[in-house]
Design a protein around this motif. Structure first.
Motif, mmCIF file in Angstrom:
data_model
loop_
_atom_site.group_PDB
_atom_site.id
_atom_site.type_symbol
_atom_site.label_atom_id
_atom_site.label_comp_id
_atom_site.label_asym_id
_atom_site.label_seq_id
_atom_site.Cartn_x
_atom_site.Cartn_y
_atom_site.Cartn_z
ATOM 1 N N GLN A 1 -15.759 40.445 15.898
ATOM 2 C CA GLN A 1 -17.146 40.407 16.396
ATOM 3 C C GLN A 1 -18.158 40.400 15.246
ATOM 4 O O GLN A 1 -19.157 39.682 15.300
ATOM 5 C CB GLN A 1 -17.403 41.618 17.305
ATOM 6 C CG GLN A 1 -16.611 41.597 18.594
ATOM 7 C CD GLN A 1 -17.091 40.525 19.563
ATOM 8 O OE1 GLN A 1 -18.121 39.890 19.366
ATOM 9 N NE2 GLN A 1 -16.316 40.295 20.610
ATOM 10 N N ASP B 1 -24.974 41.415 21.023
ATOM 11 C CA ASP B 1 -23.692 40.718 21.160
ATOM 12 C C ASP B 1 -22.541 41.706 21.003
ATOM 13 O O ASP B 1 -21.495 41.564 21.634
ATOM 14 C CB ASP B 1 -23.550 39.646 20.068
ATOM 15 C CG ASP B 1 -24.464 38.467 20.316
ATOM 16 O OD1 ASP B 1 -25.259 38.525 21.280
ATOM 17 O OD2 ASP B 1 -24.399 37.491 19.542
ATOM 18 N N PHE B 2 -22.769 42.699 20.122
ATOM 19 C CA PHE B 2 -21.682 43.653 19.879
ATOM 20 C C PHE B 2 -22.273 44.979 19.432
ATOM 21 O O PHE B 2 -23.183 45.026 18.607
ATOM 22 C CB PHE B 2 -20.735 43.122 18.789
ATOM 23 C CG PHE B 2 -19.575 44.038 18.510
ATOM 24 C CD1 PHE B 2 -18.592 44.259 19.470
ATOM 25 C CD2 PHE B 2 -19.467 44.697 17.288
ATOM 26 C CE1 PHE B 2 -17.528 45.118 19.218
ATOM 27 C CE2 PHE B 2 -18.402 45.551 17.027
ATOM 28 C CZ PHE B 2 -17.432 45.759 17.997
ATOM 29 N N GLU C 1 -10.777 43.766 16.836
ATOM 30 C CA GLU C 1 -11.935 43.348 17.633
ATOM 31 C C GLU C 1 -13.236 43.520 16.835
ATOM 32 O O GLU C 1 -14.128 42.665 16.885
ATOM 33 C CB GLU C 1 -11.981 44.181 18.922
ATOM 34 C CG GLU C 1 -13.136 43.880 19.852
ATOM 35 C CD GLU C 1 -13.070 42.476 20.466
ATOM 36 O OE1 GLU C 1 -12.094 41.763 20.233
ATOM 37 O OE2 GLU C 1 -14.047 42.110 21.166
#
Ligand code: SF4
Length: 710
Positions: free
Chosen positions: A109, A434-435, A105
């Motif tokens: 990202q 966003d992350f 992940e």
């Protein structure tokens, strides 16, 4: 009770009790300490710790913080697996995932942000602890981002910048040979107990102390031959006034100045503006005390000072104030002289061990070129020029405003959003990303905003290279297995670099290989030898000081001299900064009638470092409630007594804490202890009340109002 039961109760090591002792170190506070520890183990668990006899830093002793290590590593809320957020940011709802899923992940990202916005849209940030920072910087650079940064955007670096501007590198005090120690905002009794012991011993041997501090502290009470108490943030004016008095009386080292100092004439003319006519009005210090300070300096010619001081730099005029203090060393001929301040280049992790290493090569050889400037560079050009990394005090603004380019992801280790001025703005910024990834031992207030949280292990569960002053070094081994699935920070970084197949083979080879090839190979030592050693062992010859050798050789400043006037700043008029150590008022622009008090925060306490250890019950019990020191006269006017509640407010907000009436702070000053989530001192500060030279926040000079809580 049987003999064995008695031994078990006494935690006596031996084959019959099954208790063994292994050696490690404490990393609760700064890499400048890292005290040695004996860890007593039974059945794979630490059951007791004590200071390690013979260790070069602590020789058997531990401070209140270090003694909390066992409770700290076994806190019940340790994170034991990687976590993925399933609730809203900040809500704290997560589910466990595997390391493979977490790396997948993270890679997805970060690469998504790189494709959409460019590699610079990802910031790599380090909070506490610090030991992995070389690896994190390389990770940022391998990813292609210039945005590596750390909590040193608000700690230590401004002092280091002042040194670099003045002398090209840091100078440390040769206290053992000094006649006088100038302790400016110096309180080792709360920040570094070993330094306090040393100071007390030297005082017994006759060392004189000139202590300058806004607050009365154990240092002012136990060490000072003369104590000056300027208003918060007026240190630069006071230093210039002392300089003027020394100059006026001819108590300076003119031959030294003529040969080794740059910018003296302009500096002397500027210092003359701070004199009998105005210094008490600016600083609150009567001029007789300025004269007394000059007389003490003249009577004790070999003078050194503390090489770093956060309180001095935590003002919007902080770096300049610090330069003004350091200038006293130059005009009295006390730089690069026995008993004065000696050049102490860093060996590793900003610690001076007396020998050079190739750490900087590892740090900078892969820095990306031709990319956008790091966060904060346009606002803080001197910081960018000297440090070349993200000034993290501009991070939340850039995330929220998207200028000069979008910042969409943060890869953090040990981040604490509450350390930023206007901490609420940083939390809002984290919500917008966003992350966001955070790595920590615990699910902190900041980690609760992360999309992925990775479990880090403590210094007891990993190995670490550690050099110390005197040319010695050590490589610790884990004394217990990592708790749950937690991992060492450096293993996380190297594994991710391998997972993402980033173009950096030394990074992918891992931390131990870095230490071996960039540090130890030059001295013919192996990590294995250091691991086998019972205590830190000699690995390198220590550079021996010779008076004036560095000045004769030429300092690492543009002129090669000690610079009272910075040639670097002089060469960049577009920065709008002053080359001399000029003074300006420290306070923010809030209405003084509405906000008649001044808020200072950030003072160290003996039982915790910032918020670290506040969740350890024994340590927390020593100062359980958020508290503010207020002068007794102010308390009488407000009608409050010990333990009553007061509300402190600024244009950013308000919070209510207990009051502690005291004479340690002057009238008009509120000393608010920080690190408490329920009364976050930094939530009251202005995120843009920053030093334009360093970008440092003004933790210690914000106008506020104080009222009694009914
Ligand atoms: S917290 Fe205390 S014991 Fe631990 S390294 Fe720092 S000074 Fe040493």
């Amino acid at each position: 009770m049987t003999d064995l039961e008695r031994k078990l109760q006494g935690k006596i090591p031996g084959p019959d009790t099954g208790i063994e002792v292994r050696r490690t170190m404490c990393d609760i506070c700064s890499p400048g300490m890292h005290c040695g520890i004996n860890a007593y183990l039974k059945d794979g668990k630490v059951i007791k710790i004590e200071g390690l006899d013979g260790h070069p830093v602590n020789d058997g002793k531990l401070c209140t913080k270090g003694l909390a290590n066992r409770q700290y590593i076994y806190r019940e809320d340790r994170i034991l697996t990687p976590l993925k957020r399933v609730g809203r940011r900040g809500e704290g709802r997560f589910e466990p995932i595997t390391w493979e899923e977490a790396y997948g992940e993270i890679a997805r990202q970060l690469n998504r942000c790189k494709e959409l916005y460019g590699p610079e849209s990802v910031a790599f940030y380090s909070g506490y602890s610090k030991w992995y920072r070389q690896m994190l910087r390389r990770l940022a650079y391998a990813f292609g981002s210039p945005n590596y940064g750390c909590e040193s955007s608000a700690c230590y670096t401004a002092a280091f910048m002042a040194w670099k501007l003045s002398a090209g590198d840091q100078g440390g005090p040769d206290m053992e040979h000094s006649d006088l120690f100038l302790g400016w905002a110096f309180n080792p009794f709360h920040s570094s107990y070993m330094a306090a012991r040393k100071a007390m011993k030297l005082k017994e041997k006759g060392l004189k102390f000139l202590i300058v501090d806004t607050r009365r502290t154990p240092a002012s009470e136990k060490l000072a031959d003369l104590f000056l108490q300027p208003r918060t943030g007026t240190d630069g004016a006071l230093a210039l006034a002392i300089a003027h008095e020394l100059l006026r009386r001819g108590w300076i080292d003119l031959p030294y100045i003529q040969r080794y100092v740059y910018g003296f004439e302009e500096y002397a003319a500027y210092a003359a503006q701070f004199n009998e006519s105005n210094i008490e009005a600016i600083t609150g210090v009567p001029y007789e005390q300025v004269v007394a300070a000059a007389e003490l300096i003249h009577a004790n010619p070999r003078m050194s000072c503390n090489e770093s001081s956060a309180p001095l730099c935590h003002h919007r005029n902080g770096l300049q104030n610090y330069r003004a203090v350091l200038s006293l060393l130059a005009i009295t001929g006390n730089f690069d002289r026995t008993g004065g301040q000696l050049l102490t280049p860093h060996s590793y992790m900003h610690v001076s061990c007396g020998f050079p290493t190739r750490e900087e090569e590892f740090l900078y050889e892969t820095r990306p070129t031709g990319v956008k400037p790091p966060v904060g560079a346009p606002r803080f050009p001197l910081w960018d020029h000297l440090e070349g990394e993200m000034q993290a005090m501009d991070l939340s603004r850039q995330i929220l405003e998207g200028t000069p380019y979008p910042l969409r992801a943060v890869f953090a280790l040990g981040m604490n959003a509450r350390m930023f001025p206007d901490s609420g703005r940083m939390f809002r910024a984290l919500e917008e990303l966003d992350f966001f990834l955070d790595t920590d031992l615990f699910l902190t207030d900041t980690a609760r905003y992360a999309d992925i949280v990775l479990p880090a292990c403590s210094s007891f569960e990993r190995g670490e290279f550690k050099p110390y002053p005197g040319g010695v070094a050590w490589y610790t081994s884990p004394v217990i297995q990592p708790l749950g699935q937690s991992k060492s920070d450096v293993d996380i970084i190297a594994e991710l670099a391998r997972y993402m197949d980033l173009p950096d083979e030394p990074l992918k080879a891992g931390y131990e290989a870095f230490v071996q090839h960039y540090i130890l190979d030059d001295y013919g030592v192996t990590t294995e030898q250091l691991k086998q050693a019972e205590l830190p062992i000699p690995i390198a010859p220590v550079h021996q000081h010779r008076d004036l050798e560095a000045l004769e050789h030429g300092l690492a400043t543009p002129t090669g001299k000690y610079e009272l006037k910075s040639a670097i700043i002089e060469a960049h008029p577009q920065w709008g900064l002053d080359a001399l150590p000029t003074y300006r008022e420290p306070l923010d622009g809030a209405d003084p009638e509405a906000y008649p008090f001044v808020l200072t925060s950030g003072s160290r306490i003996p039982n915790a470092i910032h918020s670290r250890l506040h969740a350890v019950p024994a340590n927390r019990s020593l100062r359980p409630h958020p508290t503010a020191d207020l002068n007794r006269a102010d308390c009488a006017r407000l009608g409050v007594e010990e333990g009553d509640r007061i509300t402190i407010s600024t244009p950013r907000g308000r919070l209510t804490v207990q009051v502690h009436p005291t004479l340690t702070v002057p009238e008009g000053l509120v000393n608010l202890f920080h690190g408490y989530s329920e009364a976050d001192a930094n939530s009251l500060l202005d995120a843009d009340h920053l030093d334009p030279y360093s970008g440092f926040p003004a933790y210690r000079s914000t106008r506020c109002a104080v009222t009694k809580e009914n």
